[in-house]
Scaffold this active site. Structure first.
Site, PDB file in Angstrom:
ATOM      1  N   ASP A 129       0.500  -1.450   0.097  1.00 33.60           N
ATOM      2  CA  ASP A 129      -0.011  -0.230   0.273  1.00 33.60           C
ATOM      3  C   ASP A 129       0.581   1.597   0.250  1.00 33.60           C
ATOM      4  OD1 ASP A 129      -1.615   2.721  -0.079  1.00 33.60           O
ATOM      5  OD2 ASP A 129      -2.445   1.349   2.085  1.00 33.60           O
ATOM      6  N   VAL A 130       0.604   1.878  -1.163  1.00 31.79           N
ATOM      7  CA  VAL A 130       2.138   2.940  -1.330  1.00 31.79           C
ATOM      8  C   VAL A 130       1.597   3.871  -0.125  1.00 31.79           C
ATOM      9  CG1 VAL A 130       2.231   2.222  -3.465  1.00 31.79           C
ATOM     10  CG2 VAL A 130       0.356   4.218  -2.856  1.00 31.79           C
ATOM     11  N   ASN A 165       3.825   4.442 -10.821  1.00 31.15           N
ATOM     12  CA  ASN A 165       3.113   4.033 -11.198  1.00 31.15           C
ATOM     13  C   ASN A 165       1.510   4.125 -10.289  1.00 31.15           C
ATOM     14  OD1 ASN A 165       1.264   3.316 -14.191  1.00 31.15           O
ATOM     15  ND2 ASN A 165       0.995   1.947 -11.830  1.00 31.15           N
ATOM     16  N   TYR A 169      -6.453  14.696  -8.073  1.00 37.34           N
ATOM     17  CA  TYR A 169      -5.332  14.162  -9.560  1.00 37.34           C
ATOM     18  C   TYR A 169      -4.669  14.821 -10.149  1.00 37.34           C
ATOM     19  CZ  TYR A 169      -4.711  10.745 -13.219  1.00 37.34           C
ATOM     20  OH  TYR A 169      -4.055   9.531 -13.713  1.00 37.34           O
ATOM     21  N   LYS A 185      -0.738  15.146 -10.276  1.00 36.66           N
ATOM     22  CA  LYS A 185      -0.425  14.727 -10.638  1.00 36.66           C
ATOM     23  C   LYS A 185       1.061  16.245 -11.638  1.00 36.66           C
ATOM     24  CE  LYS A 185      -1.343  10.466 -11.291  1.00 36.66           C
ATOM     25  NZ  LYS A 185      -0.287   9.933 -11.438  1.00 36.66           N
ATOM     26  N   THR A 228      -7.888   1.450 -21.002  1.00 36.16           N
ATOM     27  CA  THR A 228      -7.275   0.712 -19.271  1.00 36.16           C
ATOM     28  C   THR A 228      -8.661  -0.133 -19.363  1.00 36.16           C
ATOM     29  OG1 THR A 228      -7.481   2.188 -17.745  1.00 36.16           O
ATOM     30  CG2 THR A 228      -5.456   2.031 -18.880  1.00 36.16           C
TER      31      THR A 228
END
Length: 249
Positions: free
Chosen positions: A58-59, A85, A151, A155, A186
């Site tokens: 879990d980052v 990523n 988000y 980024k 995706t």
């Protein structure tokens, strides 16, 4: 120039989508790759399919990131390439209506985790004589958007992190770059792919008139990780079919 034989890599969020494609591409070029995601079952499955070591991570958990680096060192003997990523999109909507708990989680996973993980891994890359880190940013961090809030902000920070780290670590032969994918087909983008009105509008804004695929982002990552990109650092490579540069005409 793209050969990665004998190199050791970590790819976070590498069980599906862009992360999985990057891991596959690195393996195809001869690298050994630690597979990781927060889901232990997915991680074990993907690692087995690729014939690579894997560990759940879990980052958002600093201790888990430290375990990831220790695992890579133990399994591979060192680290030459790091690909950050893992990420989440969070809740869509304007900043005026943002849920600050969601904001905190998006920032923790998409940006803070990359700060922590590069801090843990880059010294080991430098100790091997140098190498590369590839930080996955996004086209959304380069354009304004009325719905992609935290988000996009995170980024944009990732791209700046790459620039700062490139300056910091360049003297030790560690290159750090970002990749900013545009609209990529995706599992996560499946609802948008099925939205005819969205697709007509977005493809009209994309000179190549199609979504990208994960392998096309993976190719950029391999370039930046390999000797082919040996004189590229601090760069944000946009992989978007031209969306950023067009006025839609």
């Amino acid at each position: 120039m793209f050969d990665l034989s004998g190199k050791s890599a970590i790819v976070t969020g590498s069980t599906r989508g862009i992360g999985r494609a990057i891991a596959e591409a690195l393996v195809a070029q001869g690298a050994r790759v630690v597979i990781s995601s927060e889901d232990a079952e997915d991680t074990a499955r993907a690692a087995a399919e690729l014939g690579q070591p894997g560990i759940a991570c879990d980052v958002a958990d600093d201790a888990a990131l430290a375990r990831l680096v220790d695992f890579a060192l133990a399994e591979l003997g060192g680290i030459d390439v790091l690909v950050c990523n893992a990420g989440i999109t969070g809740q869509a909507g304007p900043f005026a209506d943002i849920d600050m708990d969601d904001y905190a989680r998006v920032m923790a996973i998409n940006l803070r985790s990359q700060v922590v993980l590069t801090g843990l891994a880059l010294p080991h890359i430098a100790a091997r004589g140098g190498g590369a880190a590839v930080l996955i940013a996004s086209l959304s961090g380069l354009r304004g958007n009325g719905r992609i809030n935290a988000y996009a902000l995170a980024k944009a920070g990732v791209a700046q992190l790459a620039r700062n780290l490139a300056v910091e670590w360049g003297p030790r032969n560690v290159r750090v770059n970002a990749v900013s994918p545009g609209f990529i087909a995706t599992e996560l983008s499946a609802p948008l792919l099925a939205d005819e009105a969205f697709m007509a509008r977005r493809m009209a804004q994309t000179p190549l008139r199609r979504p990208g695929n994960p392998q096309e982002v993976a190719g950029a990552a391999v370039f930046l990780a390999s000797s082919a990109g040996a004189f590229v650092t601090g760069h944000n490579l946009v992989v978007d079919g031209g969306t950023l540069i067009t006025d839609g005409s």
